[in-house]
Every structure is written in structure tokens, then in C-alpha cells.
Design a protein around this motif. Structure first.
Motif, PDB file in Angstrom:
ATOM      1  N   ALA A 130       0.819  -1.173  -0.025  1.00 32.31           N
ATOM      2  CA  ALA A 130       0.059  -0.104  -0.088  1.00 32.31           C
ATOM      3  C   ALA A 130       0.881   1.281  -0.061  1.00 32.31           C
ATOM      4  CB  ALA A 130      -0.971  -0.064   1.150  1.00 32.31           C
ATOM      5  N   ALA A 131       1.956   1.183   0.739  1.00 31.86           N
ATOM      6  CA  ALA A 131       2.910   2.478   0.968  1.00 31.86           C
ATOM      7  C   ALA A 131       3.405   2.721  -0.237  1.00 31.86           C
ATOM      8  CB  ALA A 131       3.906   2.182   2.088  1.00 31.86           C
ATOM      9  N   ILE A 132       3.839   1.683  -1.132  1.00 34.52           N
ATOM     10  CA  ILE A 132       4.386   1.959  -2.602  1.00 34.52           C
ATOM     11  C   ILE A 132       3.640   2.192  -3.578  1.00 34.52           C
ATOM     12  CG2 ILE A 132       5.900   0.702  -4.110  1.00 34.52           C
ATOM     13  CD1 ILE A 132       7.378  -0.751  -2.106  1.00 34.52           C
ATOM     14  N   TRP A 133       2.308   1.638  -3.328  1.00 37.45           N
ATOM     15  CA  TRP A 133       1.293   2.048  -4.202  1.00 37.45           C
ATOM     16  C   TRP A 133       0.902   3.327  -4.359  1.00 37.45           C
ATOM     17  CZ3 TRP A 133      -0.250  -0.526  -8.348  1.00 37.45           C
ATOM     18  CH2 TRP A 133      -1.564  -0.200  -8.962  1.00 37.45           C
ATOM     19  N   GLN A 134       0.961   4.087  -3.070  1.00 34.58           N
ATOM     20  CA  GLN A 134       0.680   5.524  -2.943  1.00 34.58           C
ATOM     21  C   GLN A 134       1.724   6.451  -3.783  1.00 34.58           C
ATOM     22  OE1 GLN A 134      -0.748   7.047   0.804  1.00 34.58           O
ATOM     23  NE2 GLN A 134      -2.548   6.026   0.041  1.00 34.58           N
TER      24      GLN A 134
END
Ligand SMILES: [Zn+2]
Length: 93
Positions: A37-41
Motif C-alpha cells: 500500500a505504501a509503495i502503491w501510494q
């Protein structure tokens, strides 16, 4: 449901990681899912659109696959060294 473009609300567009022991998607609070999720952001619209075409539209274009893999590789690199990462695998499915 048929969407031709990437949509923030499209459930298929959200990357998931699979628990290698059970073959089922990991819960949102698993460290690997947090990394995803952090990298997707931070992922740009070009990669997100490619990810959507690969996972939702089953597109096999070399360019889209390469872009989607770039995201997966970034996640794998970030998860490296995480002891729980061994049992989890980000997936393009
Ligand atoms: Zn989608």
C-alpha cells in the motif's frame, strides 16, 4: 463490471500479496500488505494504468507487464530482510 481505465475504486486494481502457506490473500494489516500500500501510494498513473490493464483486463502487452513488474520488484526489494516476507508474495493476479 467492466472498466476500461484505471480507477482508484476498482477492487481489482488494488495490488494484493498471497500467503504462500495458504494461497489466500493476506489481511490488510500484514507487513507485506502495508508495504504494498505504501509503495502503491507513490506509484505514478502510468504504472497504475498498466497494472489495471494486466490484472483487470488480462492484458498481456509486454510494456504493461514490464511496468507492472517494476512495481512488484519495488515491493519485493522493500520487503527484503523482513522475516515475514518469506511467506508472502506480491502478485499480479
Ligand atoms: Zn482495475
Amino acid at each position: 463490471m467492466s472498466r476500461t481505465k484505471y480507477d482508484e475504486d476498482c477492487p481489482g486494481c488494488r495490488p494484493v500479496a498471497i500467503d504462500m502457506k495458504t494461497g489466500r490473500p493476506l489481511p490488510d494489516d500484514h507487513p507485506m500488505m502495508r508495504t504494498l500500500a505504501a509503495i502503491w501510494q507513490k506509484t505514478g498513473p502510468l504504472h497504475k494504468a498498466a497494472f489495471h490493464r494486466v490484472t483487470c483486463l488480462n492484458n498481456k502487452s509486454m510494456l504493461d507487464l514490464a511496468l507492472a513488474r517494476e512495481y512488484i520488484q519495488e515491493v519485493e526489494a522493500a520487503a527484503k530482510g523482513d522475516p515475514q516476507g518469506d511467506d508472502a508474495k506480491p502478485t499480479l493476479q
